[in-house]
Design a protein around this motif. Structure first.
Motif, mmCIF file in Angstrom:
data_model
loop_
_atom_site.group_PDB
_atom_site.id
_atom_site.type_symbol
_atom_site.label_atom_id
_atom_site.label_comp_id
_atom_site.label_asym_id
_atom_site.label_seq_id
_atom_site.Cartn_x
_atom_site.Cartn_y
_atom_site.Cartn_z
ATOM 1 N N HIS A 66 0.816 -1.218 0.000
ATOM 2 C CA HIS A 66 0.000 0.000 0.000
ATOM 3 C C HIS A 66 0.850 1.269 0.000
ATOM 4 O O HIS A 66 1.772 1.387 0.816
ATOM 5 C CB HIS A 66 -0.929 -0.021 1.220
ATOM 6 C CG HIS A 66 -1.789 -1.247 1.265
ATOM 7 N ND1 HIS A 66 -1.392 -2.417 1.891
ATOM 8 C CD2 HIS A 66 -3.001 -1.504 0.720
ATOM 9 C CE1 HIS A 66 -2.337 -3.341 1.738
ATOM 10 N NE2 HIS A 66 -3.330 -2.809 1.030
ATOM 11 N N PHE A 81 6.965 2.696 -0.696
ATOM 12 C CA PHE A 81 8.103 2.108 0.003
ATOM 13 C C PHE A 81 7.574 0.961 0.852
ATOM 14 O O PHE A 81 6.357 0.788 0.977
ATOM 15 C CB PHE A 81 8.906 3.148 0.809
ATOM 16 C CG PHE A 81 8.346 3.519 2.154
ATOM 17 C CD1 PHE A 81 7.204 4.292 2.264
ATOM 18 C CD2 PHE A 81 8.983 3.101 3.315
ATOM 19 C CE1 PHE A 81 6.703 4.651 3.510
ATOM 20 C CE2 PHE A 81 8.496 3.454 4.558
ATOM 21 C CZ PHE A 81 7.353 4.225 4.661
ATOM 22 N N HIS A 83 7.071 -0.594 4.334
ATOM 23 C CA HIS A 83 7.079 -0.231 5.762
ATOM 24 C C HIS A 83 7.870 -1.241 6.576
ATOM 25 O O HIS A 83 8.634 -0.872 7.458
ATOM 26 C CB HIS A 83 5.654 -0.169 6.332
ATOM 27 C CG HIS A 83 4.662 0.495 5.441
ATOM 28 N ND1 HIS A 83 3.355 0.085 5.297
ATOM 29 C CD2 HIS A 83 4.805 1.555 4.605
ATOM 30 C CE1 HIS A 83 2.738 0.853 4.445
ATOM 31 N NE2 HIS A 83 3.581 1.750 3.997
ATOM 32 N N SER A 84 7.653 -2.513 6.270
ATOM 33 C CA SER A 84 8.223 -3.570 7.123
ATOM 34 C C SER A 84 9.752 -3.527 7.118
ATOM 35 O O SER A 84 10.376 -3.994 8.064
ATOM 36 C CB SER A 84 7.712 -4.946 6.700
ATOM 37 O OG SER A 84 8.098 -5.201 5.375
HETATM 38 C C1 LIG Z 1 0.242 -8.287 6.315
HETATM 39 C C2 LIG Z 1 0.387 -7.298 5.206
HETATM 40 O O1 LIG Z 1 0.684 -7.948 3.998
HETATM 41 C C3 LIG Z 1 1.495 -6.291 5.513
HETATM 42 O O2 LIG Z 1 1.210 -5.588 6.705
HETATM 43 C C4 LIG Z 1 1.722 -5.342 4.368
HETATM 44 C C5 LIG Z 1 0.546 -4.441 4.073
HETATM 45 N N1 LIG Z 1 0.912 -3.425 3.115
HETATM 46 C C6 LIG Z 1 2.174 -2.961 3.064
HETATM 47 N N2 LIG Z 1 2.482 -1.960 2.266
HETATM 48 C C7 LIG Z 1 3.702 -1.452 2.232
HETATM 49 N N3 LIG Z 1 3.957 -0.443 1.409
HETATM 50 N N4 LIG Z 1 4.681 -1.967 2.993
HETATM 51 C C8 LIG Z 1 4.489 -2.990 3.815
HETATM 52 O O3 LIG Z 1 5.420 -3.422 4.496
HETATM 53 C C9 LIG Z 1 3.188 -3.546 3.860
HETATM 54 N N5 LIG Z 1 2.901 -4.596 4.598
#
Ligand SMILES: C[C@H](O)[C@H](O)[C@H]1CNC2=NC(N)=NC(=O)C2=N1
Length: 118
Positions: A66, A81, A83-84
């Motif tokens: 997202h 980008f 996030h994780s």
């Molecule tokens: C469980 C789920 O797939 C994760 O939380 C996803 C959701 N969307 C995400 N989107 C983005 N841009 N980075 C992520 O790390 C991310 N993690």
């Protein structure tokens, strides 16, 4: 650091530079402590901007990845980008290209050889 993050490290600056050669007009920007992909798109009005943002939402949901989206009259800013990992991954570049594809489909007239045009 989450376990997902350990498995999937962010790209290095050199890798980011290499991947970005395949993209058109995306800026590599520093956002807080992460590198991100950023682009501003021009749309004719608020309604079509909203339509574009909604299409990006569907794309994001289908990949469970997202972006940040800023919507205002005539313009939609998109930031990708991961996030994780707090950085860029190859998927961000794929999503950037797919966002460009959606924009082209939305804003460019139908191909002249399509059925409707005959
Ligand atoms: C469980 C789920 O797939 C994760 O939380 C996803 C959701 N969307 C995400 N989107 C983005 N841009 N980075 C992520 O790390 C991310 N993690």
């Amino acid at each position: 650091m989450s376990s997902h993050c350990q498995a999937t490290k962010a790209l290095t600056a050199a890798e980011v530079a290499d991947y970005s050669r395949h993209l058109d007009s995306w800026e590599i920007a520093q956002q807080v402590d992460a590198l991100v992909l950023k682009k501003s798109y021009h749309l004719n009005n608020f309604r079509v901007g909203t339509q574009f943002a909604n299409q990006i939402t569907e794309l994001a949901e289908s990949y469970q990845h997202h972006p940040e989206i800023r919507l205002r009259w005539g313009e939609v800013d998109v930031i990708w980008f991961t996030h994780s990992c707090n950085g860029l991954r190859p998927l961000d570049f794929k999503m950037a290209q797919k966002t460009d594809d959606l924009y082209c489909q939305l804003t460019q007239p139908q191909a002249p050889h399509s059925k409707e045009a005959l």
